[in-house]
Enzyme design. Sequence first.
Site, PDB file in Angstrom:
ATOM      1  N   LYS A  61     -45.329  14.106  30.610  1.00  0.00           N
ATOM      2  CA  LYS A  61     -46.214  12.946  30.738  1.00  0.00           C
ATOM      3  C   LYS A  61     -46.248  12.454  32.182  1.00  0.00           C
ATOM      4  CE  LYS A  61     -46.956   8.193  29.061  1.00  0.00           C
ATOM      5  NZ  LYS A  61     -46.524   7.156  28.097  1.00  0.00           N
TER       6      LYS A  61
ATOM      7  N   ASP B 202     -40.472   5.137  25.166  1.00  0.00           N
ATOM      8  CA  ASP B 202     -40.405   5.554  26.569  1.00  0.00           C
ATOM      9  C   ASP B 202     -39.234   4.823  27.208  1.00  0.00           C
ATOM     10  OD1 ASP B 202     -42.855   6.562  25.721  1.00  0.00           O
ATOM     11  OD2 ASP B 202     -43.814   6.241  27.657  1.00  0.00           O
TER      12      ASP B 202
ATOM     13  N   LYS C 151     -41.098  12.250  31.675  1.00  0.00           N
ATOM     14  CA  LYS C 151     -42.210  11.477  32.208  1.00  0.00           C
ATOM     15  C   LYS C 151     -41.926  11.110  33.662  1.00  0.00           C
ATOM     16  CE  LYS C 151     -44.378   6.918  31.375  1.00  0.00           C
ATOM     17  NZ  LYS C 151     -44.400   5.758  30.451  1.00  0.00           N
TER      18      LYS C 151
END
Length: 329
Positions: free
Chosen positions: A265, A166, A229
Site C-alpha cells: 500500500k 493500519d 505500507k
Amino acid sequence: MSLKVVDNKSAEPVHKRNPGYPLDLDWVERVRMNRSALERRAGTIGARRTVKKDYQLAWLLKAITMIDLTTLNSDDTPGRVERLCAKARHPVRQDILDQLGATHLRILPGAVCVYHSFVDTAVRALEGTGIPVAAVSTGFPHGLAPVETKIAEIEASVKDGAKEIDIVIERGMVLRGDWQALYDQVRTFRKACGEAHIKTILGTGELATQTNVAKASLVCMLAGADFIKTSTGKEKVNANLVTSLTMIRMIRWFAEETGIEIGYKPAGGIATAGDALKYMALMKEELGTNWLQPHLFRFGASSLLTDIERQLEHGLTGHYAADYRQPMV
C-alpha cells in the site's frame, strides 16, 4: 462504449493469510539495497510504455477498486465520515458508468480508512456494501504512544467492526537496528488484530536509507503483516516509486522464500490518475498481474478518486470537467 474489464464479483480470490515466521536475523542482515540502481529502474516506469484510450479507462476503473478512500484530518467529524462513505457507495457518477458500459461491474473502493474513533460511524454507513472499514491505530501518525494504549486502540477498532488495521511502527527501532523489538511489537499488534488484517506503516520518509526500508519491510512480514505500507501521509516524504520498488522487491523475495503473498500500500501524495497508472505498471512489471487485486494492492488516497473520475469523463467527452462535477462530499 463497452470496456473489457473483468467483473471482480465473479471470481473471489483464494488467498492464504500470512501466518508469521520466526525472526531470521541472518536474513535481515543479508538485505542490501542499491539506491542508484533503484532510481534508474524507477525512472523507466511510465516512460517506456503506457496504456491508452479504452485500455486506460479500464485500468482506471480497476484503480478505483484498489483505493482505500481516506479521511485522516484533525477536523474530521461523523458527518464528514458519513459523506465519505456515501461517496464510497457510489464512487463514479452513474452516467459515466452507463456510457462506459460498466454498470454490471462492482466498482467500489477497496476500503474506507478512518481514525479508530470513527470506525463505528463508517461501519454503519457502509452496511450492506461489503466495503471494509480500515482504522489507523497505534498512536497514528507517530506511533509513540504507550504499547498498552496502542493495543487498546486496536481492540476498540476491531470491536467496532474494523476489518483492517493500519498500525504505525516506531521508526526509532529501525534507525537503531533493533529488529527484535520491532518484530515483537508487530507480532503483538497482529495478535490484537485477531481476524482483522494488519497493514504496517513504515514511515519510509523517516527511515534514512533504502536498506533500512527493506529490512523493516522484511521484519514486519516475518512478524505476520498482511500488508506493508509506505507512509502515514503526514511525513515530509511519502510514497514514491523508488521506495515502492524497494518494498515490492522485498515482497517478491518473501514470496519466493515462503510462498506467502503480501500486500503493498503506497500512501501519501498519490493524487492523479497518472500517478495511479505508474504504480499499477510497477506492480504488474515487478510482481505480475496477480498483485493488481484489492487483497494485494491498495492506494492510500483522499483526492485520487476525483482525478480518476475527471479522466474517465475526458475519455468519453474529450473535455476535462471541473473538480466539483465529481464531488467527494
